[in-house]
Design a protein around this motif. Structure first.
Motif, PDB file in Angstrom:
ATOM      1  N   ALA A 170       0.831  -1.214   0.000  1.00  0.00           N
ATOM      2  CA  ALA A 170       0.000   0.000   0.000  1.00  0.00           C
ATOM      3  C   ALA A 170       0.859   1.255   0.000  1.00  0.00           C
ATOM      4  O   ALA A 170       0.547   2.238  -0.676  1.00  0.00           O
ATOM      5  N   LEU A 171       1.971   1.214   0.760  1.00  0.00           N
ATOM      6  CA  LEU A 171       2.858   2.378   0.789  1.00  0.00           C
ATOM      7  C   LEU A 171       3.491   2.627  -0.575  1.00  0.00           C
ATOM      8  O   LEU A 171       3.622   3.775  -1.015  1.00  0.00           O
ATOM      9  N   GLU A 172       3.898   1.536  -1.237  1.00  0.00           N
ATOM     10  CA  GLU A 172       4.469   1.699  -2.573  1.00  0.00           C
ATOM     11  C   GLU A 172       3.435   2.273  -3.549  1.00  0.00           C
ATOM     12  O   GLU A 172       3.734   3.162  -4.349  1.00  0.00           O
ATOM     13  N   GLU A 173       2.210   1.746  -3.462  1.00  0.00           N
ATOM     14  CA  GLU A 173       1.155   2.248  -4.346  1.00  0.00           C
ATOM     15  C   GLU A 173       0.847   3.714  -4.053  1.00  0.00           C
ATOM     16  O   GLU A 173       0.674   4.522  -4.969  1.00  0.00           O
ATOM     17  N   ASN A 174       0.807   4.045  -2.733  1.00  0.00           N
ATOM     18  CA  ASN A 174       0.545   5.437  -2.365  1.00  0.00           C
ATOM     19  C   ASN A 174       1.661   6.355  -2.831  1.00  0.00           C
ATOM     20  O   ASN A 174       1.408   7.504  -3.228  1.00  0.00           O
ATOM     21  N   ALA A 175       2.908   5.854  -2.764  1.00  0.00           N
ATOM     22  CA  ALA A 175       4.024   6.683  -3.221  1.00  0.00           C
ATOM     23  C   ALA A 175       3.906   6.964  -4.719  1.00  0.00           C
ATOM     24  O   ALA A 175       4.146   8.088  -5.173  1.00  0.00           O
ATOM     25  N   GLU A 176       3.518   5.937  -5.485  1.00  0.00           N
ATOM     26  CA  GLU A 176       3.340   6.142  -6.924  1.00  0.00           C
ATOM     27  C   GLU A 176       2.200   7.117  -7.195  1.00  0.00           C
ATOM     28  O   GLU A 176       2.316   8.015  -8.038  1.00  0.00           O
ATOM     29  N   LEU A 177       1.084   6.936  -6.459  1.00  0.00           N
ATOM     30  CA  LEU A 177      -0.049   7.842  -6.647  1.00  0.00           C
ATOM     31  C   LEU A 177       0.325   9.268  -6.254  1.00  0.00           C
ATOM     32  O   LEU A 177      -0.071  10.228  -6.922  1.00  0.00           O
ATOM     33  N   HIS A 178       1.091   9.386  -5.158  1.00  0.00           N
ATOM     34  CA  HIS A 178       1.508  10.721  -4.725  1.00  0.00           C
ATOM     35  C   HIS A 178       2.373  11.389  -5.788  1.00  0.00           C
ATOM     36  O   HIS A 178       2.204  12.581  -6.078  1.00  0.00           O
ATOM     37  N   ALA A 179       3.298  10.605  -6.349  1.00  0.00           N
ATOM     38  CA  ALA A 179       4.157  11.162  -7.397  1.00  0.00           C
ATOM     39  C   ALA A 179       3.326  11.600  -8.604  1.00  0.00           C
ATOM     40  O   ALA A 179       3.568  12.662  -9.188  1.00  0.00           O
ATOM     41  N   GLN A 180       2.323  10.783  -8.961  1.00  0.00           N
ATOM     42  CA  GLN A 180       1.469  11.150 -10.084  1.00  0.00           C
ATOM     43  C   GLN A 180       0.660  12.410  -9.775  1.00  0.00           C
ATOM     44  O   GLN A 180       0.518  13.291 -10.625  1.00  0.00           O
ATOM     45  N   LEU A 181       0.141  12.485  -8.532  1.00  0.00           N
ATOM     46  CA  LEU A 181      -0.636  13.670  -8.160  1.00  0.00           C
ATOM     47  C   LEU A 181       0.224  14.924  -8.171  1.00  0.00           C
ATOM     48  O   LEU A 181      -0.219  15.992  -8.612  1.00  0.00           O
ATOM     49  N   VAL A 182       1.472  14.788  -7.678  1.00  0.00           N
ATOM     50  CA  VAL A 182       2.369  15.943  -7.681  1.00  0.00           C
ATOM     51  C   VAL A 182       2.648  16.389  -9.116  1.00  0.00           C
ATOM     52  O   VAL A 182       2.636  17.584  -9.437  1.00  0.00           O
ATOM     53  N   ALA A 183       2.901  15.392  -9.999  1.00  0.00           N
ATOM     54  CA  ALA A 183       3.176  15.728 -11.395  1.00  0.00           C
ATOM     55  C   ALA A 183       1.962  16.394 -12.043  1.00  0.00           C
ATOM     56  O   ALA A 183       2.086  17.405 -12.750  1.00  0.00           O
ATOM     57  N   HIS A 184       0.771  15.830 -11.802  1.00  0.00           N
ATOM     58  CA  HIS A 184      -0.439  16.414 -12.375  1.00  0.00           C
ATOM     59  C   HIS A 184      -0.697  17.812 -11.817  1.00  0.00           C
ATOM     60  O   HIS A 184      -1.116  18.720 -12.558  1.00  0.00           O
ATOM     61  N   ALA A 185      -0.476  17.975 -10.498  1.00  0.00           N
ATOM     62  CA  ALA A 185      -0.678  19.290  -9.898  1.00  0.00           C
ATOM     63  C   ALA A 185       0.290  20.308 -10.486  1.00  0.00           C
ATOM     64  O   ALA A 185      -0.083  21.464 -10.736  1.00  0.00           O
ATOM     65  N   ARG A 186       1.542  19.871 -10.707  1.00  0.00           N
ATOM     66  CA  ARG A 186       2.521  20.783 -11.293  1.00  0.00           C
ATOM     67  C   ARG A 186       2.104  21.175 -12.711  1.00  0.00           C
ATOM     68  O   ARG A 186       2.165  22.346 -13.097  1.00  0.00           O
ATOM     69  N   GLU A 187       1.673  20.164 -13.490  1.00  0.00           N
ATOM     70  CA  GLU A 187       1.232  20.454 -14.851  1.00  0.00           C
ATOM     71  C   GLU A 187       0.008  21.373 -14.849  1.00  0.00           C
ATOM     72  O   GLU A 187      -0.081  22.316 -15.650  1.00  0.00           O
TER      73      GLU A 187
END
Length: 385
Positions: A170-187
């Motif tokens: 779950a932590l690995e999945e959350n880390a991937e989701l967090h990275a995606q959210l950060v990237a999307h938020a930046r975009e």
């Protein structure tokens, strides 16, 4: 059906655990009676009492967490009966062993170990040291607690290992989701800032430069000095607005006056530079609005007036600002040449789309009505919050 601790029972286990453990206890008691040398007297009375006491687990089991003292009293009754029976006949060590699994389904894990220790100790202390019990009884009484404790610890460790594996996944999945959210938020942030700058440049520099060009083109006539002065004024205002746009500040007119007065000043400037008669009317109880709302209505008016001046060839423009209880409405109507909304005004022009974006950003609505030769009406509606 059952886990190693009370909280590990599923819904079906909760329904079946009481009857199942009752059956195990009664079966153990019956086996000791059958294999024993004979039950009579006080031993028989205690056996009957235990046979009546053990089934009380069925109504008690669903309420063991809400009433822990009832669970403790029930377990004490089982342990007391087992101790008395073992003191009279070692064969009843088999019934006493019923207390080991019962301890862990009645109590939380840490209290279950104390109950197991009591079950292992009291019957042994009460047993007749001179009697010679069958070998299987001695093996059961000594090995039972150790085997059950080993099973409990092993099952508990396995559960924790599986929980840790799930947690790591779950932590690995959350880390991937967090990275995606950060990237999307930046975009999204970059895109939003680009759109904001595009709107501000269009509403300030582009319109200002257009006005300057218009004034300079008309500077060859008798009012040359006035046209040049107006061009200089537009240049200074456009430069100031450009600086404010870069710093994401409010339009300067809204800093110096409330929205109705700022719109009146805007209308006078448009009239002076274009010669178009612009009339501003305010209805309702005028009151300060949130900065974003006032800026949106000001920029929509600015764009609508610029379009009427440049494209509609209007001779008259009416601006109406209406304050209602929970809404503010803006209407800009001109008598220009109009257009067919599907051709230019239905979102294909950047200015019209910029107006729509501004109004949507503050949870408002924008409508544009026009027809060739019938003028144009721009209506914006925003919440008065």
């Amino acid at each position: 059906m059952m886990g190693v601790v009370p909280g590990a029972l599923d819904a079906r286990g909760e329904r079946l655990a009481g009857p199942v453990f009752t059956g195990v206890g009664l079966a153990g008691l019956a086996a000791c009676v059958v294999w024993g040398p004979g039950v009579r007297g006080i031993t028989l009375v205690v056996v009957v009492a235990a046979a009546v006491w053990v089934p009380l687990l069925i109504p008690l089991f669903p309420h063991r967490r809400a009433h822990p003292w009832l669970a403790a009293g029930y377990y004490a009754g089982v342990l007391a009966a087992a101790t008395v029976l073992v003191a009279r006949e070692d064969t009843f060590m088999g019934f006493a062993s019923f207390g080991y699994p019962l301890a862990f389904v009645l109590f939380p894990a840490r209290w279950g170990f104390f109950a197991v220790a009591a079950t292992a100790t009291l019957p042994l202390l009460a047993a007749d040291s001179d009697s010679r019990s069958p070998t299987w009884v001695l093996v059961l009484s000594m090995a039972g607690p150790l085997l059950y404790a080993a099973w409990f610890v092993g099952a508990e460790s396995e559960q924790r290992r599986k929980a840790n594996v799930r947690l790591e996944a779950a932590l690995e999945e959350n880390a991937e989701l967090h990275a995606q959210l950060v990237a999307h938020a930046r975009e999204a942030g970059v895109l939003g800032e680009r759109q904001r700058m595009a709107r501000e440049i269009h509403d300030t520099l582009a319109q200002g430069l257009t006005g300057i060009v218009t004034q300079l083109q008309a500077a060859d006539g008798p009012d040359r000095d006035r046209r040049v002065e107006q061009a200089k004024t537009l240049a200074r205002e456009s430069l100031g607005e450009a600086r404010r746009a870069v710093q994401a500040l409010r339009p300067e007119p809204l800093l110096e006056a409330q929205l109705p007065e700022a719109l009146s000043r805007l209308a006078r400037r448009v009239s002076e530079t274009s010669g178009v008669a612009v009339r501003v009317e305010t209805t309702g109880d005028a009151r300060p609005l949130l900065p974003d709302l006032e800026e949106t209505l000001y920029r929509v008016t600015q764009e609508a007036l610029a379009n009427a001046e440049k494209h509609a060839k209007a001779s008259r423009i009416g601006v109406t600002l209406s304050y209602a209880d929970d809404l503010v409405l803006l209407d800009v109507v001109d008598d220009g040449v109009g257009f067919r909304p599907g051709d230019r005004g239905d979102g294909t022009g950047f200015g019209l789309e910029a107006m729509r974006q501004r109004v949507r950003r503050v949870a408002g609505t924008l409508s544009i009505e026009s027809a060739p030769g019938g003028g144009t009406a721009v209506s914006a509606q925003v919440p008065a919050l």
